[in-house]
Motif scaffolding. Structure first.
Motif, PDB file in Angstrom:
ATOM      1  N   ALA A  43       0.784  -1.554   0.246  1.00 28.62           N
ATOM      2  CA  ALA A  43      -0.001  -0.226   0.385  1.00 28.62           C
ATOM      3  C   ALA A  43       1.057   1.263   0.107  1.00 28.62           C
ATOM      4  N   VAL A  44       1.979   1.015   0.489  1.00 27.93           N
ATOM      5  CA  VAL A  44       2.716   2.523   0.860  1.00 27.93           C
ATOM      6  C   VAL A  44       3.710   2.621  -1.077  1.00 27.93           C
ATOM      7  N   LEU A  45       3.504   1.072  -0.966  1.00 34.04           N
ATOM      8  CA  LEU A  45       4.370   1.629  -2.605  1.00 34.04           C
ATOM      9  C   LEU A  45       3.347   1.518  -3.888  1.00 34.04           C
ATOM     10  N   GLY A  46       2.175   1.637  -3.696  1.00 29.05           N
ATOM     11  CA  GLY A  46       1.239   2.099  -4.421  1.00 29.05           C
ATOM     12  C   GLY A  46       1.143   3.789  -4.267  1.00 29.05           C
ATOM     13  N   THR A  47       1.836   4.369  -3.122  1.00 27.34           N
ATOM     14  CA  THR A  47       1.193   5.725  -2.908  1.00 27.34           C
ATOM     15  C   THR A  47       2.215   6.351  -3.731  1.00 27.34           C
ATOM     16  N   ALA A  48       3.872   5.945  -3.321  1.00 29.70           N
ATOM     17  CA  ALA A  48       4.297   6.321  -4.112  1.00 29.70           C
ATOM     18  C   ALA A  48       4.318   6.345  -4.827  1.00 29.70           C
ATOM     19  N   LEU A  49       4.398   5.732  -5.936  1.00 31.11           N
ATOM     20  CA  LEU A  49       3.904   5.046  -7.412  1.00 31.11           C
ATOM     21  C   LEU A  49       2.740   6.324  -7.171  1.00 31.11           C
ATOM     22  N   ALA A  50       1.752   6.888  -7.061  1.00 30.99           N
ATOM     23  CA  ALA A  50       0.903   7.683  -7.050  1.00 30.99           C
ATOM     24  C   ALA A  50       1.412   8.584  -6.889  1.00 30.99           C
ATOM     25  N   VAL A  51       2.156   9.476  -6.304  1.00 37.41           N
ATOM     26  CA  VAL A  51       3.274  10.450  -5.843  1.00 37.41           C
ATOM     27  C   VAL A  51       3.389  10.870  -7.496  1.00 37.41           C
ATOM     28  N   LEU A  52       4.854   9.747  -7.550  1.00 42.88           N
ATOM     29  CA  LEU A  52       5.414  10.166  -8.499  1.00 42.88           C
ATOM     30  C   LEU A  52       3.875  10.147 -10.101  1.00 42.88           C
ATOM     31  N   PHE A  53       3.579   9.334 -10.210  1.00 45.10           N
ATOM     32  CA  PHE A  53       3.230   9.562 -11.334  1.00 45.10           C
ATOM     33  C   PHE A  53       2.349  11.202 -11.577  1.00 45.10           C
ATOM     34  N   THR A  54       2.004  11.382  -9.834  1.00 47.05           N
ATOM     35  CA  THR A  54       1.560  12.956 -10.349  1.00 47.05           C
ATOM     36  C   THR A  54       2.665  14.909 -10.730  1.00 47.05           C
ATOM     37  N   VAL A  55       3.905  13.656 -10.352  1.00 48.82           N
ATOM     38  CA  VAL A  55       4.649  14.094 -10.565  1.00 48.82           C
ATOM     39  C   VAL A  55       5.369  14.739 -12.168  1.00 48.82           C
ATOM     40  N   LEU A  56       4.963  13.833 -12.310  1.00 52.78           N
ATOM     41  CA  LEU A  56       5.501  13.458 -13.442  1.00 52.78           C
ATOM     42  C   LEU A  56       3.748  13.356 -15.037  1.00 52.78           C
ATOM     43  N   GLN A  57       3.518  14.444 -13.997  1.00 51.39           N
ATOM     44  CA  GLN A  57       2.419  15.231 -14.631  1.00 51.39           C
ATOM     45  C   GLN A  57       0.977  14.074 -15.600  1.00 51.39           C
ATOM     46  N   ALA A  58       1.071  13.505 -15.019  1.00 50.80           N
ATOM     47  CA  ALA A  58      -0.012  11.667 -15.144  1.00 50.80           C
ATOM     48  C   ALA A  58      -0.951  11.720 -13.865  1.00 50.80           C
ATOM     49  N   PRO A  59      -1.732  12.534 -13.732  1.00 49.84           N
ATOM     50  CA  PRO A  59      -2.695  12.634 -12.357  1.00 49.84           C
ATOM     51  C   PRO A  59      -3.947  11.626 -12.587  1.00 49.84           C
ATOM     52  N   ASP A  60      -4.188  11.571 -13.951  1.00 45.10           N
ATOM     53  CA  ASP A  60      -5.715  10.345 -14.567  1.00 45.10           C
ATOM     54  C   ASP A  60      -4.534   8.417 -14.124  1.00 45.10           C
ATOM     55  N   VAL A  61      -3.364   8.406 -14.493  1.00 41.44           N
ATOM     56  CA  VAL A  61      -2.953   7.485 -13.812  1.00 41.44           C
ATOM     57  C   VAL A  61      -3.021   7.203 -12.473  1.00 41.44           C
ATOM     58  N   GLY A  62      -2.453   8.305 -11.990  1.00 41.17           N
ATOM     59  CA  GLY A  62      -2.024   9.110 -10.315  1.00 41.17           C
ATOM     60  C   GLY A  62      -3.193   8.432  -9.623  1.00 41.17           C
ATOM     61  N   LEU A  63      -4.065   8.838 -10.226  1.00 40.77           N
ATOM     62  CA  LEU A  63      -6.031   8.501  -9.177  1.00 40.77           C
ATOM     63  C   LEU A  63      -5.859   7.361  -9.330  1.00 40.77           C
ATOM     64  N   SER A  64      -5.558   6.265 -10.388  1.00 42.23           N
ATOM     65  CA  SER A  64      -6.008   5.059 -10.469  1.00 42.23           C
ATOM     66  C   SER A  64      -5.104   4.618  -9.665  1.00 42.23           C
ATOM     67  N   GLN A  65      -3.831   4.454 -10.012  1.00 42.02           N
ATOM     68  CA  GLN A  65      -3.088   4.421  -8.607  1.00 42.02           C
ATOM     69  C   GLN A  65      -2.993   4.116  -7.298  1.00 42.02           C
ATOM     70  N   LEU A  66      -3.572   5.314  -7.089  1.00 43.97           N
ATOM     71  CA  LEU A  66      -3.953   5.564  -5.496  1.00 43.97           C
ATOM     72  C   LEU A  66      -5.023   4.312  -5.386  1.00 43.97           C
ATOM     73  N   SER A  67      -6.319   4.495  -6.431  1.00 47.11           N
ATOM     74  CA  SER A  67      -6.943   3.651  -5.567  1.00 47.11           C
ATOM     75  C   SER A  67      -6.903   2.148  -5.775  1.00 47.11           C
ATOM     76  N   VAL A  68      -6.485   1.506  -7.256  1.00 46.13           N
ATOM     77  CA  VAL A  68      -6.023   0.795  -7.435  1.00 46.13           C
ATOM     78  C   VAL A  68      -4.526  -0.476  -6.538  1.00 46.13           C
ATOM     79  N   GLY A  69      -3.962   0.307  -6.848  1.00 43.82           N
ATOM     80  CA  GLY A  69      -2.462  -0.217  -6.269  1.00 43.82           C
ATOM     81  C   GLY A  69      -2.460  -0.044  -4.713  1.00 43.82           C
ATOM     82  N   SER A  70      -3.145   1.113  -4.107  1.00 46.85           N
ATOM     83  CA  SER A  70      -2.677   1.484  -2.552  1.00 46.85           C
ATOM     84  C   SER A  70      -4.209   1.157  -1.956  1.00 46.85           C
ATOM     85  N   ALA A  71      -5.109   0.865  -2.567  1.00 47.90           N
ATOM     86  CA  ALA A  71      -6.581   0.398  -1.492  1.00 47.90           C
ATOM     87  C   ALA A  71      -6.340  -0.819  -2.225  1.00 47.90           C
ATOM     88  N   LEU A  72      -7.329  -0.740  -2.875  1.00 48.69           N
ATOM     89  CA  LEU A  72      -8.013  -2.815  -3.489  1.00 48.69           C
ATOM     90  C   LEU A  72      -7.343  -3.438  -3.788  1.00 48.69           C
TER      91      LEU A  72
END
Length: 86
Positions: free
Chosen positions: A34-63
């Protein structure tokens, strides 16, 4: 200006991925995942891919960690039931 932020996000992802691999207990692995999923979501957001970041946050960090924790719980419960039946 964004380069140091990208480097920090990459280091965070690398540290979380290393911790996920190094952890032996499946329940703790799910939490580190879950921590890794959150870190990846932050990375995607920093790389200007907020849609991928939100998907990663919901699937990779929670589900995914939730499903893993529920699976580990069910397996451990079955093991306890078999041990009591012997």
């Amino acid at each position: 200006m964004d380069d140091p932020l990208i480097v920090v996000a990459l280091l965070l992802v690398a540290a979380a991925a290393t911790a996920a691999v190094a952890t032996r207990d499946p329940a703790r692995q799910a939490l580190v995942l879950a921590v890794l999923g959150t870190a990846l979501a932050v990375l995607f957001t920093v790389l200007q891919a907020p849609d991928v970041g939100l998907s990663q946050l919901s699937v990779g960090s929670a589900l995914t960690p939730l499903l893993l924790l529920l699976s580990v719980r069910k397996v451990r419960r079955r093991q306890r039931t078999k041990e009591k039946g012997k």
